[in-house]
Structures are given as C-alpha cells and as structure tokens.
Design a protein around this motif. Sequence first.
Motif: not given
Length: 365
Positions: A168-187
């Motif tokens: 999402v934009a650094a301001s946090g405004d707007g809708d957050a969109l997936p950058l990537l979708i993984d098969q596992g849990t991400v951190d």
Amino acid sequence: MGKLRLWSTAAACAGLFMTQAAGAHPAAFTLNDVMQAPFASDMLAAPTGAAAAWVFNSKGCSNIWVADPSHGAKARQITPYTEDDGFDIGELAWSPDTKSIAFTRGQSLEDETPANVNNSPEGPMPKEVWVVATAVGVPHKVGAGDSPSFSPDGSRLLFVDKKRIMTVAASGDGDALPLLIDQGTVDSLTWAPDGKLLAFVSHRGSHSLIGVYDFVDQTIVWLSPSLDNDSSPAFSPDGARIAFVHVPAQKTPPAFFSQRSGLPWSIWTADVKTGQGRRVWIADVGPGSVFHPTLSATNDIPSATNLFWTNHDDLVFLWEKSGWLHPYAVPVRGGAARALTVGKFEVTHVVYRRRRRSFRIAERR
C-alpha cells in the motif's frame, strides 16, 4: 506468555508480602496497584536523527510514545487509546523520513489464537496494521495483518496477511493489494539496501524457505531450497548476496523441553539472482549445536534479526556454544568464529549500527 508469567509472579509475591505484613502495618499498596503498574516496551530508534519510539502500557492501555528533537526530546503520546480493551500494540516501524510510524494492534501479537475478550459473536478480532503521524494525527487502519515494513525510499508500506504480502502507499491511504501470495505462512520481510529486492521466509509446516522477490521483474528466486528450515535473511551491503541461518530438519521436542544438542545448525550465503548457495560456517557438535534465537525473536518480535552482515564482510550471529547466548563473528569467506562477548550472561537484544560499524547489545544475567 512471557509478560503474563512475569506479572503473575509479581502479583503472587506482592500478595504474599501484603498478607505477612497486614498484621503489623496496613498495606501501602494493593494487589490492584501491582497489576496496573505501568511499563514500557518495544523501544525503536528512528532510522535518522535522534528520535525514538516505544510502547507504553498504563493500567492495561497501550499507546505509542515518541521523543524527538523537534519537541525538545520531550516524551509525548501520539496514539489516542484510553481504555483497557484487551488490545496490544507492537511491531513498530518508522518511515524513512520519520514522519510516521506503522504498528500492529491486536488482541494477541504472540500467536494466531487470541482470546475473544469482548465476547463478540463474530469471534476474536484479527491483528491489524495501522499508521499514525509522529506530529499530529489520528491513527488509521491499513488492513488486517502484521509485520509492517516501509520501503527504503519511503514510497510504500508492506505487511503480512498470513500467506500474502500486501502493499500500500506509505501513507497507508488507499486499498492494500497483494504483492505476492505464497504457499506457506510468511514472515521476516527484509529489504535490499536499494529497495529493489525483498527477502522473506516461507514456512511450509515441516520446513521453511527463503524467497527473494524482484520488484522490477516480478519474479521470485528461492535460495538453495531444501526440506530443512532456513531463516534470518540478511543482505550483503551491495545487495548481491544474502546470508541466512540453516537448521536441519529433526524431531521437535515436547513443549518446555530443553534441547541442548542435536544436528548442528549452520550459516549459508546465496546469490540473489541464481539462488545458488554455499555453507560459510557450521556449529560444533555438542553444546551450541541447536540453534537458539535471541529473546527478542521469541517474545517481543517473532521475526527479530538474529544474523547481521557487516560493512567489513563479517557475519555476526548468536551462538550458545558456552552454554550462554553470545554474539560471534565469522568472515563471509569462511573460517573460525570469534566471540564478541564472554561471561555468564545471556545476550537478549542486538542492534547493528551500520554507519558506525558497531553493535549495541542488551544482556540478562
């Protein structure tokens, strides 16, 4: 759980003291006073300047506080929460220009099974990422998830929603969109110095992998993938390689069982373009052969850094070789590890001051 055990112990000790002293003198404070004692946590220095932010809990209500030169280094509260509503705050992240802070807020930041403290028919609330201005502003929600991280150029904010990395934009405004979708849990979101690559850890149940996402090509390279457990990615200063911790797959001991030896863990480096890796160092057999992260990576910040790549091509890591967790350094080209601290104490937190080529550590005796 760590904080709960600490306060439970303190309350029990205080209750015993007041019971013993009640016959001679009236209690100077109550058990309620002990349970409501204020405390600070999650302190984080700003990326530039002399500012710092931290979480302050008073009577069960958590807020973010900041001290910076623009206000004479006087501490001030920047979030408006006023009630003990069962929500915690953590995982603070400064924007590169220090004008805003992203954070995670939820009924539990330590696991994915929070209590339904409000008895809502919809169940417990999920963890959420919020952004607040460090000057004057009202926090606004970015989306469900955790582990917020600003890009080095300050243009975007990333966070994790289980198997998805959101942008999402650094301001946090707007809708957050997936950058990537993984098969596992991400951190463990980790930016390359130039912001063109992003490393992350994908947990696949019995094993974990380190992926590198290229923002230009929109591709993922997996670093020396295996059925073992890789973690703690650390970019080289030029962004061409990544060092990581490699732990062989083995049976997990029962909860609260202390495992002191096993298949030795190791440190590897890999090329970010090809994913080809090589082992730099391996732990000795016996004491210290089992990988143990810092306290900050188990209680305060699950994805806290346990491996650092310095400007003079040393890899600094935590090792329990002596029976105590201490930082060691090994050349990237390989060789023997040398201890950076010694003594009968545990190193719990490590911060690398890249420009000054030095480390700050916190210890527990």
